[in-house]
Structure formats: C-alpha cells, structure tokens
Design a protein around this motif. Structure first.
Motif, PDB file in Angstrom:
ATOM      1  N   VAL A 138      -6.156  -0.169   6.684  1.00 26.79           N
ATOM      2  CA  VAL A 138      -4.892  -0.752   6.246  1.00 26.79           C
ATOM      3  C   VAL A 138      -4.077  -1.165   7.468  1.00 26.79           C
ATOM      4  CG1 VAL A 138      -3.679   1.483   6.093  1.00 26.79           C
ATOM      5  CG2 VAL A 138      -2.866  -0.485   4.757  1.00 26.79           C
ATOM      6  N   VAL A 169      -5.082  -4.548   3.294  1.00 29.92           N
ATOM      7  CA  VAL A 169      -6.185  -3.603   3.296  1.00 29.92           C
ATOM      8  C   VAL A 169      -7.449  -4.430   3.454  1.00 29.92           C
ATOM      9  CG1 VAL A 169      -7.478  -1.910   1.950  1.00 29.92           C
ATOM     10  CG2 VAL A 169      -4.983  -1.882   1.905  1.00 29.92           C
ATOM     11  N   ASP A 175       1.277  -5.140   2.751  1.00 31.19           N
ATOM     12  CA  ASP A 175       0.318  -4.599   3.698  1.00 31.19           C
ATOM     13  C   ASP A 175      -1.016  -5.295   3.451  1.00 31.19           C
ATOM     14  OD1 ASP A 175       2.271  -2.556   4.485  1.00 31.19           O
ATOM     15  OD2 ASP A 175       1.824  -1.651   2.548  1.00 31.19           O
ATOM     16  N   TYR A 193       0.811  -1.214   0.000  1.00 30.10           N
ATOM     17  CA  TYR A 193       0.000   0.000   0.000  1.00 30.10           C
ATOM     18  C   TYR A 193       0.849   1.272   0.000  1.00 30.10           C
ATOM     19  CZ  TYR A 193      -3.122   3.628   1.762  1.00 30.10           C
ATOM     20  OH  TYR A 193      -3.809   4.799   1.930  1.00 30.10           O
TER      21      TYR A 193
END
Length: 138
Positions: free
Chosen positions: A109, A96, A94, A87
C-alpha cells in the motif's frame, strides 16, 4: 459535502495507455484535492515499468483538463495490478498494488497524503485479499 468519483480513463492524448497489449492500465480520481481527476497508471510493459501519477494542473480556456508530466512513484518489482481506494479511512485515496513475482506474489500500500504525494510502500503481505477490495470505497 464532497463526492469522489473513481473511474477508468479511456483516452487522454499523450498520457493514455495505447494498444491491446500495451501492458498498461489507467485509473482516474482526485488524489490531490483540487476537485479535478488525476491519473494513476500501471505500466508493466513500458521501457520504465512502474506506477505513475499524472496530476491535473487546472482547466484550459475550452474547459478541458490540463495535465502535468507523468511521475513514476513505484519502480521496483513486477506489478500485476493496482487498486485505488481509501485503505486507512483517513479521507485520502491510497494505492494498493500486487506484485507478480514467480510463486511469491505480495501486496503493498502507498498511503496518500491528499496532495498528490504518497508515503513509502508498506507490505501488506500475501494474506491481504486483494481481489475482494472495492475501488473507491473507504
């Protein structure tokens, strides 16, 4: 050069989502930097719903991957979907995720630290376009 692969996990005994209506989705990518796939799961109909990670712990003598125990990293809210990608363009994957609260969905996130751990959730808001994000990008 390092290549990161992101794909869907279909069967890993004891870890995989089972059943047509399991309320579970699994994704796999290397989130702890050991060049082995780790597992990220969304369990929405589980007795303890949330987002879980299952880190690889090396290879067995037969070459198969050995996994640790699932660890729940998000337990609040009703989560409807997850995506795994970089991200913030720092080189770490990451997560989300989208909540599905009646009439008020929002996006969050979890920024990855590159070692299999994540920072606390940050709200991205309703305006974040969750559906146009391509997994594995960044």
């Amino acid at each position: 050069m390092s290549i990161r692969v992101q794909h869907t996990v279909t069967v890993i005994i004891g870890i995989a989502c089972v059943g047509l209506f399991s309320g579970c989705a699994s994704k796999s990518t290397d989130i702890n930097g050991d060049a082995l796939p780790d597992i990220i799961q969304l369990r929405s109909l589980d007795m303890e719903p949330g987002i879980y990670i299952v880190l690889s712990e090396g290879k067995n003598p037969d070459g198969s991957i050995r996994y640790g125990q699932p660890k729940r990293i998000v337990s609040s809210g009703i989560i409807s979907d997850i995506k795994v990608f970089d991200y913030n363009s720092d080189g770490n994957y990451d997560i989300v995720y989208r909540t599905a609260l009646a009439g008020s969905p929002s996006n969050y996130v979890l920024l990855g630290n590159g070692d299999g751990t994540f920072r606390d959730p940050q709200e991205l808001g309703k305006e974040f376009d969750f559906f146009t994000v391509k997994e594995g990008s960044g």
